[in-house]
Design a protein around this motif. Structure first.
Motif, PDB file in Angstrom:
ATOM      1  N   ASP A 145     -11.669   8.008  12.152  1.00  0.00           N
ATOM      2  CA  ASP A 145     -12.042   7.226  10.402  1.00  0.00           C
ATOM      3  C   ASP A 145     -10.394   6.400  10.491  1.00  0.00           C
ATOM      4  O   ASP A 145     -11.045   6.021   9.425  1.00  0.00           O
ATOM      5  N   LEU A 146      -9.204   7.166  10.864  1.00  0.00           N
ATOM      6  CA  LEU A 146      -8.168   6.234  10.404  1.00  0.00           C
ATOM      7  C   LEU A 146      -8.691   5.294  11.405  1.00  0.00           C
ATOM      8  O   LEU A 146      -7.815   3.687  10.479  1.00  0.00           O
ATOM      9  N   GLN A 147      -8.741   4.839  12.193  1.00  0.00           N
ATOM     10  CA  GLN A 147      -8.835   3.241  13.261  1.00  0.00           C
ATOM     11  C   GLN A 147      -9.585   2.704  12.560  1.00  0.00           C
ATOM     12  O   GLN A 147      -9.678   0.858  12.760  1.00  0.00           O
ATOM     13  N   GLN A 148     -10.719   3.523  12.431  1.00  0.00           N
ATOM     14  CA  GLN A 148     -11.802   2.723  11.863  1.00  0.00           C
ATOM     15  C   GLN A 148     -11.184   2.219  10.686  1.00  0.00           C
ATOM     16  O   GLN A 148     -12.061   1.072  10.022  1.00  0.00           O
ATOM     17  N   GLU A 149     -10.274   2.674   9.867  1.00  0.00           N
ATOM     18  CA  GLU A 149     -10.111   1.913   8.537  1.00  0.00           C
ATOM     19  C   GLU A 149      -9.216   0.665   8.946  1.00  0.00           C
ATOM     20  O   GLU A 149      -9.236  -0.086   7.307  1.00  0.00           O
ATOM     21  N   HIS A 151      -9.344  -0.632  11.637  1.00  0.00           N
ATOM     22  CA  HIS A 151      -9.583  -2.073  11.245  1.00  0.00           C
ATOM     23  C   HIS A 151     -10.198  -3.314   9.927  1.00  0.00           C
ATOM     24  O   HIS A 151     -10.455  -4.560  10.194  1.00  0.00           O
ATOM     25  N   ASP A 152     -11.248  -1.838   8.789  1.00  0.00           N
ATOM     26  CA  ASP A 152     -11.693  -3.256   8.337  1.00  0.00           C
ATOM     27  C   ASP A 152     -10.465  -3.126   7.750  1.00  0.00           C
ATOM     28  O   ASP A 152     -10.088  -4.393   6.092  1.00  0.00           O
ATOM     29  N   GLU A 153      -9.161  -2.656   7.313  1.00  0.00           N
ATOM     30  CA  GLU A 153      -8.729  -3.555   6.852  1.00  0.00           C
ATOM     31  C   GLU A 153      -7.946  -4.706   7.172  1.00  0.00           C
ATOM     32  O   GLU A 153      -7.003  -5.503   6.524  1.00  0.00           O
ATOM     33  N   ARG A 156      -9.980  -7.414   6.185  1.00  0.00           N
ATOM     34  CA  ARG A 156      -9.707  -7.698   4.984  1.00  0.00           C
ATOM     35  C   ARG A 156      -8.568  -8.511   4.314  1.00  0.00           C
ATOM     36  O   ARG A 156      -8.410  -9.856   3.536  1.00  0.00           O
ATOM     37  N   ARG A 188      -1.947  -1.431   2.825  1.00  0.00           N
ATOM     38  CA  ARG A 188      -2.316  -0.040   3.206  1.00  0.00           C
ATOM     39  C   ARG A 188      -2.575  -0.085   4.733  1.00  0.00           C
ATOM     40  O   ARG A 188      -2.225   0.919   5.358  1.00  0.00           O
ATOM     41  N   LEU A 192      -1.766   2.596   7.369  1.00  0.00           N
ATOM     42  CA  LEU A 192      -2.479   3.566   8.469  1.00  0.00           C
ATOM     43  C   LEU A 192      -2.229   3.719   9.533  1.00  0.00           C
ATOM     44  O   LEU A 192      -2.487   3.960  10.281  1.00  0.00           O
TER      45      LEU A 192
END
Length: 390
Positions: A145-149, A151-153, A156, A188, A192
């Motif tokens: 989950d942290l790695q996916q977040e 990637h999203d950040e 962004r 962020r 992360l």
């Protein structure tokens, strides 16, 4: 207590078809936990629809042991109970209920907790394993989950930077919004990345916890196997148990006990066991112990024991020879690494010499530093020997 004999059913052709015999009533002297455990096992037995002979064969136990389980005088090992539960579900055409399986384990644990602490330990370790596996799964999911977040950040932040570069005539408000978006993403990302490092460390610690628990479980399995075979637990008892099982044509049980001893006992005890079996002319068993030791034990365990042995020791020489002959390549490489890390050049030299004398090749690609280092050392030793030959 045994089973009551029921009459056979006579058909028109005069042949009798045996009816599955019922179980005798439970002894009133059983404790409440023992009674409840036995009743649960009896219910599973009824679901199978099998005779005692058939059920004992399917479970891999003799009928006397099965009778003791069903009469509350003994509690089966976890693996046997699990087998019975799966068999009952299979015969009934249903799936194994995990909730029911957990309830059965709880009943069995209650039945052995007071009178048999050794067997109770098996249940406690199984519960610890389940909890550890649960936490490990949580740690894996958290890291994902942290790695996916992250990637999203990162996306962004990149989108905000791209928008700022393309913004030629934007207002101050548009620039401020995009700048805030980019800076928030950067903040962020830093958070992360730190959380991911910590989550990765926690997962590695969970893996080490699992390795430690595996070692404890193997040691417990070895002691339980000895207890079930009426062994004393010392060297003489282990040898006697192995010999008894082998001579009784219980080869699988003997092999399993040897594996459990190899994995669960200190290296020095395992080496002594191999020597003792050899002195009894039980050469097959002795070789199995030695081979199991170099194939199954961690190379660092072997290194620590060998480092403490005199270089002239016969036991040391025998183990190095066995290591060079049959150990998996990965174990040889890790053993070489341990020698280098701890500065034990004598032990490293003796291993390489034994490998060369037996023409042992690594037979693997040089895909890591230590594999390549060991391969280079072997080649250098061969070249030095070749120069000395006339």
């Amino acid at each position: 207590m045994g089973e009551r004999n029921l009459p056979t059913v006579q058909h028109g052709d005069g042949h009798g078809v045996p009816v599955r015999r019922g179980l005798a009533p439970l002894d009133e002297r059983l404790s409440q936990p023992q009674r409840r455990c036995a009743e649960c096992l009896r219910e599973l037995r009824e679901r199978t629809g099998l005779t005692s002979e058939e059920l004992a064969e399917r479970l891999g136990v003799d009928r006397t042991r099965l009778s003791k389980f069903l009469n509350g005088r003994e509690v089966p090992r976890l693996e046997i109970a699990t087998r019975l539960h799966r068999l009952a579900a299979e015969c009934a055409g249903t799936e194994v209920s995990q909730a029911e399986a957990a309830e059965i384990r709880a009943l069995m644990y209650a039945a052995v907790r007071v009178r048999n602490p050794l067997q109770a330990r098996e249940f406690e370790l199984a519960a610890a394993r389940e909890e550890l596996d649960h936490h490990r799964a949580e740690a894996i999911q958290e890291l994902a989950d942290l790695q996916q977040e992250l990637h999203d950040e990162r996306k962004r932040r990149q989108d905000a930077e791209d928008a700022l570069e393309e913004l030629t005539f934007g207002s101050r408000e548009e620039i401020r919004v995009l700048t805030d978006e980019r800076d928030a993403a950067l903040d962020r990302i830093v958070q992360l990345e730190d959380q991911i490092r910590q989550a990765g460390a926690m997962l590695r610690l969970r893996e080490r916890d699992a390795e430690t628990l595996d070692q404890i479980t193997r040691a417990t399995d070895a002691e339980l196997a000895l207890w079930e075979s009426s062994g004393t637990g010392d060297l003489a008892g282990i040898c006697a148990t192995v010999v008894y099982l082998r001579d009784a044509d219980e080869d699988d049980a003997a092999d399993r006990l040897i594996e459990q001893i190899v994995l669960g006992y200190p290296v020095r005890h395992v080496v002594s066991l191999a020597h003792e079996l050899n002195s009894m002319s039980r050469f097959r068993e002795s070789v199995m112990v030695e081979h199991g030791l170099v194939r199954l034990r961690r190379p660092i365990d072997l290194f620590r024991w060998l480092s403490g042995e005199d270089r002239k020791s016969e036991a040391r020489s025998n183990l190095i020879t066995t290591l060079a002959n049959v150990a998996p390549v990965g174990n040889l490489v890790r053993f070489h690494k341990a020698c280098v890390d701890h500065g034990n050049t004598d032990l490293d030299f003796d291993l390489q010499k034994a490998m060369m004398e037996r023409s042992r090749e690594l037979l693997t690609s040089k895909d890591d530093y230590w594999t390549e280092d060991l391969q280079n050392q072997l080649e250098a030793m061969r070249a030095a020997l070749a120069e000395r030959r006339p």
